[in-house]
Design a protein around this motif. Structure first.
Motif, PDB file in Angstrom:
ATOM      1  N   ARG A  49       0.859  -1.182   0.000  1.00  0.00           N
ATOM      2  CA  ARG A  49       0.000   0.000   0.000  1.00  0.00           C
ATOM      3  C   ARG A  49       0.894   1.230   0.000  1.00  0.00           C
ATOM      4  O   ARG A  49       2.027   1.189   0.477  1.00  0.00           O
ATOM      5  N   VAL A  50       0.370   2.304  -0.569  1.00  0.00           N
ATOM      6  CA  VAL A  50       1.090   3.570  -0.567  1.00  0.00           C
ATOM      7  C   VAL A  50       0.767   4.269   0.746  1.00  0.00           C
ATOM      8  O   VAL A  50      -0.395   4.348   1.148  1.00  0.00           O
ATOM      9  N   VAL A  51       1.801   4.738   1.416  1.00  0.00           N
ATOM     10  CA  VAL A  51       1.630   5.442   2.685  1.00  0.00           C
ATOM     11  C   VAL A  51       2.223   6.848   2.557  1.00  0.00           C
ATOM     12  O   VAL A  51       3.052   7.121   1.692  1.00  0.00           O
ATOM     13  N   LEU A  52       1.759   7.718   3.440  1.00  0.00           N
ATOM     14  CA  LEU A  52       2.086   9.131   3.380  1.00  0.00           C
ATOM     15  C   LEU A  52       2.314   9.612   4.803  1.00  0.00           C
ATOM     16  O   LEU A  52       1.600   9.211   5.717  1.00  0.00           O
ATOM     17  N   GLU A  72       4.572  15.161   6.423  1.00  0.00           N
ATOM     18  CA  GLU A  72       5.315  16.061   5.527  1.00  0.00           C
ATOM     19  C   GLU A  72       4.975  15.796   4.058  1.00  0.00           C
ATOM     20  O   GLU A  72       5.605  16.319   3.152  1.00  0.00           O
ATOM     21  N   GLU A  73       3.973  14.928   3.836  1.00  0.00           N
ATOM     22  CA  GLU A  73       3.505  14.557   2.498  1.00  0.00           C
ATOM     23  C   GLU A  73       4.604  13.890   1.674  1.00  0.00           C
ATOM     24  O   GLU A  73       4.734  14.107   0.477  1.00  0.00           O
ATOM     25  N   GLN A  74       5.386  13.063   2.356  1.00  0.00           N
ATOM     26  CA  GLN A  74       6.393  12.230   1.706  1.00  0.00           C
ATOM     27  C   GLN A  74       5.794  10.834   1.552  1.00  0.00           C
ATOM     28  O   GLN A  74       5.116  10.341   2.458  1.00  0.00           O
ATOM     29  N   TYR A  75       6.029  10.214   0.423  1.00  0.00           N
ATOM     30  CA  TYR A  75       5.420   8.931   0.088  1.00  0.00           C
ATOM     31  C   TYR A  75       6.383   7.775   0.283  1.00  0.00           C
ATOM     32  O   TYR A  75       7.593   7.929   0.147  1.00  0.00           O
ATOM     33  N   SER A  76       5.798   6.607   0.540  1.00  0.00           N
ATOM     34  CA  SER A  76       6.562   5.371   0.589  1.00  0.00           C
ATOM     35  C   SER A  76       5.584   4.230   0.339  1.00  0.00           C
ATOM     36  O   SER A  76       4.387   4.456   0.145  1.00  0.00           O
ATOM     37  N   ILE A  77       6.102   2.996   0.326  1.00  0.00           N
ATOM     38  CA  ILE A  77       5.223   1.834   0.254  1.00  0.00           C
ATOM     39  C   ILE A  77       5.426   1.002   1.508  1.00  0.00           C
ATOM     40  O   ILE A  77       6.476   1.055   2.151  1.00  0.00           O
ATOM     41  N   TRP A  78       4.388   0.247   1.858  1.00  0.00           N
ATOM     42  CA  TRP A  78       4.426  -0.620   3.029  1.00  0.00           C
ATOM     43  C   TRP A  78       3.651  -1.880   2.704  1.00  0.00           C
ATOM     44  O   TRP A  78       2.702  -1.847   1.932  1.00  0.00           O
ATOM     45  N   ALA A 103       1.013  -4.625   2.612  1.00  0.00           N
ATOM     46  CA  ALA A 103      -0.426  -4.507   2.849  1.00  0.00           C
ATOM     47  C   ALA A 103      -0.867  -5.267   4.098  1.00  0.00           C
ATOM     48  O   ALA A 103      -1.791  -4.847   4.772  1.00  0.00           O
ATOM     49  N   GLY A 104      -0.217  -6.344   4.440  1.00  0.00           N
ATOM     50  CA  GLY A 104      -0.636  -7.147   5.578  1.00  0.00           C
ATOM     51  C   GLY A 104      -0.075  -6.718   6.920  1.00  0.00           C
ATOM     52  O   GLY A 104      -0.359  -7.341   7.944  1.00  0.00           O
ATOM     53  N   ARG A 105       0.704  -5.658   6.944  1.00  0.00           N
ATOM     54  CA  ARG A 105       1.345  -5.228   8.191  1.00  0.00           C
ATOM     55  C   ARG A 105       0.768  -3.906   8.677  1.00  0.00           C
ATOM     56  O   ARG A 105       0.306  -3.086   7.890  1.00  0.00           O
ATOM     57  N   GLU A 106       0.851  -3.714   9.973  1.00  0.00           N
ATOM     58  CA  GLU A 106       0.391  -2.465  10.570  1.00  0.00           C
ATOM     59  C   GLU A 106       1.270  -1.312  10.079  1.00  0.00           C
ATOM     60  O   GLU A 106       2.491  -1.434  10.012  1.00  0.00           O
ATOM     61  N   ILE A 107       0.627  -0.215   9.749  1.00  0.00           N
ATOM     62  CA  ILE A 107       1.355   0.958   9.260  1.00  0.00           C
ATOM     63  C   ILE A 107       2.100   1.582  10.437  1.00  0.00           C
ATOM     64  O   ILE A 107       1.538   1.756  11.517  1.00  0.00           O
ATOM     65  N   PRO A 108       3.369   1.937  10.255  1.00  0.00           N
ATOM     66  CA  PRO A 108       4.152   2.506  11.355  1.00  0.00           C
ATOM     67  C   PRO A 108       3.618   3.873  11.803  1.00  0.00           C
ATOM     68  O   PRO A 108       2.975   4.593  11.037  1.00  0.00           O
ATOM     69  N   ALA A 109       3.925   4.215  13.041  1.00  0.00           N
ATOM     70  CA  ALA A 109       3.526   5.512  13.590  1.00  0.00           C
ATOM     71  C   ALA A 109       4.075   6.627  12.705  1.00  0.00           C
ATOM     72  O   ALA A 109       5.193   6.547  12.199  1.00  0.00           O
ATOM     73  N   GLY A 110       3.269   7.659  12.524  1.00  0.00           N
ATOM     74  CA  GLY A 110       3.682   8.802  11.721  1.00  0.00           C
ATOM     75  C   GLY A 110       3.325   8.680  10.253  1.00  0.00           C
ATOM     76  O   GLY A 110       3.548   9.605   9.482  1.00  0.00           O
ATOM     77  N   TRP A 111       2.773   7.551   9.850  1.00  0.00           N
ATOM     78  CA  TRP A 111       2.382   7.317   8.470  1.00  0.00           C
ATOM     79  C   TRP A 111       0.898   6.977   8.418  1.00  0.00           C
ATOM     80  O   TRP A 111       0.341   6.476   9.387  1.00  0.00           O
ATOM     81  N   ARG A 112       0.268   7.252   7.286  1.00  0.00           N
ATOM     82  CA  ARG A 112      -1.146   6.887   7.089  1.00  0.00           C
ATOM     83  C   ARG A 112      -1.309   6.334   5.682  1.00  0.00           C
ATOM     84  O   ARG A 112      -0.514   6.627   4.790  1.00  0.00           O
ATOM     85  N   ARG A 162       4.233  -4.060  -5.832  1.00  0.00           N
ATOM     86  CA  ARG A 162       5.288  -3.072  -5.566  1.00  0.00           C
ATOM     87  C   ARG A 162       5.432  -2.124  -6.748  1.00  0.00           C
ATOM     88  O   ARG A 162       5.469  -0.907  -6.586  1.00  0.00           O
ATOM     89  N   ASP A 163       5.493  -2.689  -7.957  1.00  0.00           N
ATOM     90  CA  ASP A 163       5.656  -1.865  -9.153  1.00  0.00           C
ATOM     91  C   ASP A 163       4.473  -0.923  -9.365  1.00  0.00           C
ATOM     92  O   ASP A 163       4.658   0.229  -9.760  1.00  0.00           O
ATOM     93  N   GLU A 164       3.259  -1.407  -9.118  1.00  0.00           N
ATOM     94  CA  GLU A 164       2.071  -0.551  -9.275  1.00  0.00           C
ATOM     95  C   GLU A 164       2.104   0.605  -8.278  1.00  0.00           C
ATOM     96  O   GLU A 164       1.803   1.749  -8.636  1.00  0.00           O
ATOM     97  N   CYS A 165       2.458   0.311  -7.042  1.00  0.00           N
ATOM     98  CA  CYS A 165       2.515   1.353  -6.016  1.00  0.00           C
ATOM     99  C   CYS A 165       3.603   2.372  -6.326  1.00  0.00           C
ATOM    100  O   CYS A 165       3.388   3.582  -6.201  1.00  0.00           O
ATOM    101  N   LEU A 166       4.771   1.896  -6.744  1.00  0.00           N
ATOM    102  CA  LEU A 166       5.862   2.819  -7.075  1.00  0.00           C
ATOM    103  C   LEU A 166       5.517   3.669  -8.300  1.00  0.00           C
ATOM    104  O   LEU A 166       5.848   4.861  -8.353  1.00  0.00           O
ATOM    105  N   ALA A 167       4.808   3.095  -9.272  1.00  0.00           N
ATOM    106  CA  ALA A 167       4.383   3.863 -10.447  1.00  0.00           C
ATOM    107  C   ALA A 167       3.396   4.954 -10.036  1.00  0.00           C
ATOM    108  O   ALA A 167       3.462   6.081 -10.538  1.00  0.00           O
ATOM    109  N   HIS A 168       2.513   4.634  -9.105  1.00  0.00           N
ATOM    110  CA  HIS A 168       1.559   5.632  -8.612  1.00  0.00           C
ATOM    111  C   HIS A 168       2.306   6.779  -7.921  1.00  0.00           C
ATOM    112  O   HIS A 168       2.009   7.950  -8.165  1.00  0.00           O
TER     113      HIS A 168
END
Length: 70
Positions: A11-14, A17-23, A25-34, A42-48
């Motif tokens: 999943r794409v997370v933000l 500071e509106e910085q993007y990354s991927i995480w 999908a089956g894991r809890e999103i780390p603190a500070g990210w949504r 992975r390729d689809e998320c990075l292309a997005h």
């Protein structure tokens, strides 16, 4: 990359500071990210991210620079 990784879902997370990354999908999103809303391989998320993250500066810097221009 191993073929078994090709089907892994991400999943794409933000952050605030509106910085993007991927995480994973089956894991809890780390603190500070949504979750941004996009999920896929992975390729689809990075292309997005390549499409939507056109200004790499952190949000706070963009806002500070906009105040200086005003």
């Amino acid at each position: 990359m191993d073929k078994s990784d090709d089907n892994e879902q991400y999943r794409v997370v933000l952050n605030d500071e509106e910085q993007y990354s991927i995480w994973w999908a089956g894991r809890e999103i780390p603190a500070g990210w949504r979750q941004e809303g996009t999920e896929g391989t992975r390729d689809e998320c990075l292309a997005h991210i390549d499409k939507v993250w056109v200004d790499m500066r952190p949000r706070s810097l963009r806002e500070r620079m906009a105040q200086l221009d005003a």
